[in-house]
Scaffold this motif. Structure first.
Motif, PDB file in Angstrom:
ATOM      1  N   VAL A 149       0.828  -1.206   0.000  1.00 29.00           N
ATOM      2  CA  VAL A 149       0.000   0.000   0.000  1.00 29.00           C
ATOM      3  C   VAL A 149       0.861   1.256   0.000  1.00 29.00           C
ATOM      4  N   GLN A 150       1.956   1.231   0.755  1.00 33.68           N
ATOM      5  CA  GLN A 150       2.856   2.381   0.758  1.00 33.68           C
ATOM      6  C   GLN A 150       3.471   2.590  -0.628  1.00 33.68           C
ATOM      7  N   ALA A 151       3.833   1.505  -1.284  1.00 33.96           N
ATOM      8  CA  ALA A 151       4.391   1.609  -2.633  1.00 33.96           C
ATOM      9  C   ALA A 151       3.364   2.215  -3.586  1.00 33.96           C
ATOM     10  N   LEU A 152       2.120   1.758  -3.499  1.00 36.55           N
ATOM     11  CA  LEU A 152       1.068   2.293  -4.359  1.00 36.55           C
ATOM     12  C   LEU A 152       0.830   3.776  -4.075  1.00 36.55           C
ATOM     13  N   ALA A 153       0.772   4.127  -2.794  1.00 38.10           N
ATOM     14  CA  ALA A 153       0.531   5.522  -2.431  1.00 38.10           C
ATOM     15  C   ALA A 153       1.628   6.432  -2.975  1.00 38.10           C
ATOM     16  N   GLN A 154       2.868   5.995  -2.870  1.00 40.89           N
ATOM     17  CA  GLN A 154       3.994   6.823  -3.293  1.00 40.89           C
ATOM     18  C   GLN A 154       4.148   6.865  -4.814  1.00 40.89           C
ATOM     19  N   GLU A 155       4.077   5.704  -5.453  1.00 43.45           N
ATOM     20  CA  GLU A 155       4.316   5.659  -6.895  1.00 43.45           C
ATOM     21  C   GLU A 155       3.144   6.217  -7.700  1.00 43.45           C
ATOM     22  N   CYS A 156       1.922   6.027  -7.196  1.00 44.21           N
ATOM     23  CA  CYS A 156       0.732   6.488  -7.922  1.00 44.21           C
ATOM     24  C   CYS A 156       0.200   7.814  -7.391  1.00 44.21           C
ATOM     25  N   ARG A 157       0.805   8.296  -6.297  1.00 46.51           N
ATOM     26  CA  ARG A 157       0.411   9.575  -5.696  1.00 46.51           C
ATOM     27  C   ARG A 157      -1.067   9.561  -5.306  1.00 46.51           C
ATOM     28  N   VAL A 158      -1.434   8.509  -4.598  1.00 41.78           N
ATOM     29  CA  VAL A 158      -2.800   8.334  -4.100  1.00 41.78           C
ATOM     30  C   VAL A 158      -2.728   8.151  -2.582  1.00 41.78           C
ATOM     31  N   PRO A 159      -3.491   8.905  -1.795  1.00 40.31           N
ATOM     32  CA  PRO A 159      -3.459   8.738  -0.336  1.00 40.31           C
ATOM     33  C   PRO A 159      -3.877   7.316   0.055  1.00 40.31           C
ATOM     34  N   PRO A 160      -3.250   6.746   1.089  1.00 45.61           N
ATOM     35  CA  PRO A 160      -3.608   5.376   1.500  1.00 45.61           C
ATOM     36  C   PRO A 160      -5.091   5.187   1.781  1.00 45.61           C
ATOM     37  N   GLU A 161      -5.759   6.224   2.268  1.00 44.95           N
ATOM     38  CA  GLU A 161      -7.187   6.075   2.572  1.00 44.95           C
ATOM     39  C   GLU A 161      -8.038   5.938   1.299  1.00 44.95           C
ATOM     40  N   ARG A 162      -7.450   6.165   0.150  1.00 46.40           N
ATOM     41  CA  ARG A 162      -8.172   5.965  -1.113  1.00 46.40           C
ATOM     42  C   ARG A 162      -7.734   4.686  -1.825  1.00 46.40           C
ATOM     43  N   ILE A 163      -7.127   3.788  -1.102  1.00 46.86           N
ATOM     44  CA  ILE A 163      -6.728   2.485  -1.640  1.00 46.86           C
ATOM     45  C   ILE A 163      -7.599   1.413  -0.988  1.00 46.86           C
ATOM     46  N   VAL A 164      -8.403   0.743  -1.769  1.00 45.45           N
ATOM     47  CA  VAL A 164      -9.336  -0.272  -1.280  1.00 45.45           C
ATOM     48  C   VAL A 164      -8.693  -1.643  -1.434  1.00 45.45           C
TER      49      VAL A 164
END
Length: 360
Positions: free
Chosen positions: A113-128
């Motif tokens: 999730v941290q990788a997705l948040a950083q690489e895709c520039r999406v806040p963790p709370e918007r990752i389902v």
């Protein structure tokens, strides 16, 4: 929206759509696997970003179990990410301490999730985060949540409502982006039938493409209501686009209705995207697409008008069309569109097959 730790709801699909090949048991640790995932995610982003920007696409797949040790699917829907995790044999290894396996698993998901948040520039709370497990029987159809939160994504000039939390799937199958556009281009002035209509994305394209009339059939009131919302979202005239709750297999066995001209006279374009397997308690029969597709296609072809076209799709990874078992096989023209309609964000040619069938 969900962020780590992952949702407690387990997935429920016996043959997951675009499921990856069975993985080998890996000795990679959580940090190793997370770094493998981050590296591949960066590579995929570099490859896809020019295409995404050129096409103006809001919903697309970013990762598709590319690495056997990292069985994940990641899709982007506007400002949100949906992450599906597949159960691995290594995670069920009873020779290892349960608490150790659980801690390692949670650490891995946190790093992903941290990788997705950083690489895709999406806040963790918007990752389902969701998890798929192979389950049998009717447990596979259970609902996951009741948030009723929908977001709008744009595709091909149309608006679609997607739900990232309440169901295993989101309401929009992204591998059909090209086939939806094809249906839109073929629909002008035609009578269109959408079988196993799901949330009506094919119907939206057909209606917006100038279809004279459409009929969408599905057994689920939930999905028919979703179809209606998608039609309304695009400002389409519902009086010309009928929704019918019915068991498709039972409906096909019945003689064409005499109550409406469109059902009596047949259809100019039919979309058939059935489940690979279904044993819903509301259906009269069990459907196994590998076993039953010659019968299913023969029934559907009876509803096709002379000069009409049938778009048939199947996402079973080992599907093989038994053309010689179709009625009047010699009079059919079958064009394989599988490779032609597979978008760049789906690199596995076994994702699904697609055929355009017409009578010579």
């Amino acid at each position: 929206m969900l962020a780590p730790p992952p949702s407690p709801h387990l997935s429920v699909e016996p043959e997951p759509r675009e499921a990856a090949a069975q993985p080998r048991v890996s000795a990679h640790t959580g940090p190793d696997r997370a770094q493998l995932f981050r590296n591949r995610l960066r590579k995929n982003l570099r490859r896809l970003q020019p295409w995404i920007k050129q096409q103006g696409i809001e919903a697309y797949r970013l990762y598709n179990s590319d690495i056997p040790e990292v069985r994940l699917i990641v899709e982007r829907y506007g400002d949100y990410l949906a992450l599906w995790e597949y159960s691995r044999a290594a995670d069920r290894d009873l020779r290892r301490d349960t608490s150790e396996r659980s801690a390692e698993h949670e650490a891995f998901l946190h790093d992903v999730v941290q990788a997705l948040a950083q690489e895709c520039r999406v806040p963790p709370e918007r990752i389902v985060v969701k998890r798929r497990e192979r389950q049998r029987g009717r447990a596979q159809y259970q609902k996951l949540a009741e948030t009723q939160r929908e977001i709008i994504v744009h595709e091909g000039g149309h608006r679609f409502r997607v739900n990232l939390q309440d169901y295993l799937d989101t309401g929009l199958f992204l591998d059909h982006r090209g086939t939806r556009a094809l249906v839109g281009s073929l629909s002008a002035g035609r009578r269109v039938l959408n079988l196993f209509g799901y949330t009506g994305s094919f119907t939206v394209y057909a209606a917006a493409g100038g279809a004279r009339q459409t009929l969408t059939i599905d057994l689920s009131n939930t999905y028919l209501d979703w179809t209606e919302r998608n039609l309304r979202e695009n400002g389409l005239d519902l009086s010309r686009h009928r929704l019918l709750r019915a068991d498709v297999l039972a409906w096909l066995r019945e003689p064409p209705s005499t109550t409406t001209d469109v059902e009596r006279d047949g259809f100019d374009l039919i979309v058939l995207d059935p489940p690979t397997f279904s044993n819903s308690k509301r259906m009269r029969d069990t459907l196994d697409i590998v076993r039953d597709h010659p019968w299913l296609l023969s029934q559907v072809l009876q509803r096709l008008r002379a000069g009409g076209q049938l778009l048939f799709s199947c996402n079973h990874r080992r599907f093989a069309l038994r053309q010689d078992e179709l009625p009047e096989a010699d009079s059919l023209h079958i064009r394989d569109l599988s490779a032609e309609t597979l978008p760049p964000d789906f690199h596995d040619p076994r994702t699904r097959c697609c055929y355009l069938i017409s009578r010579r």
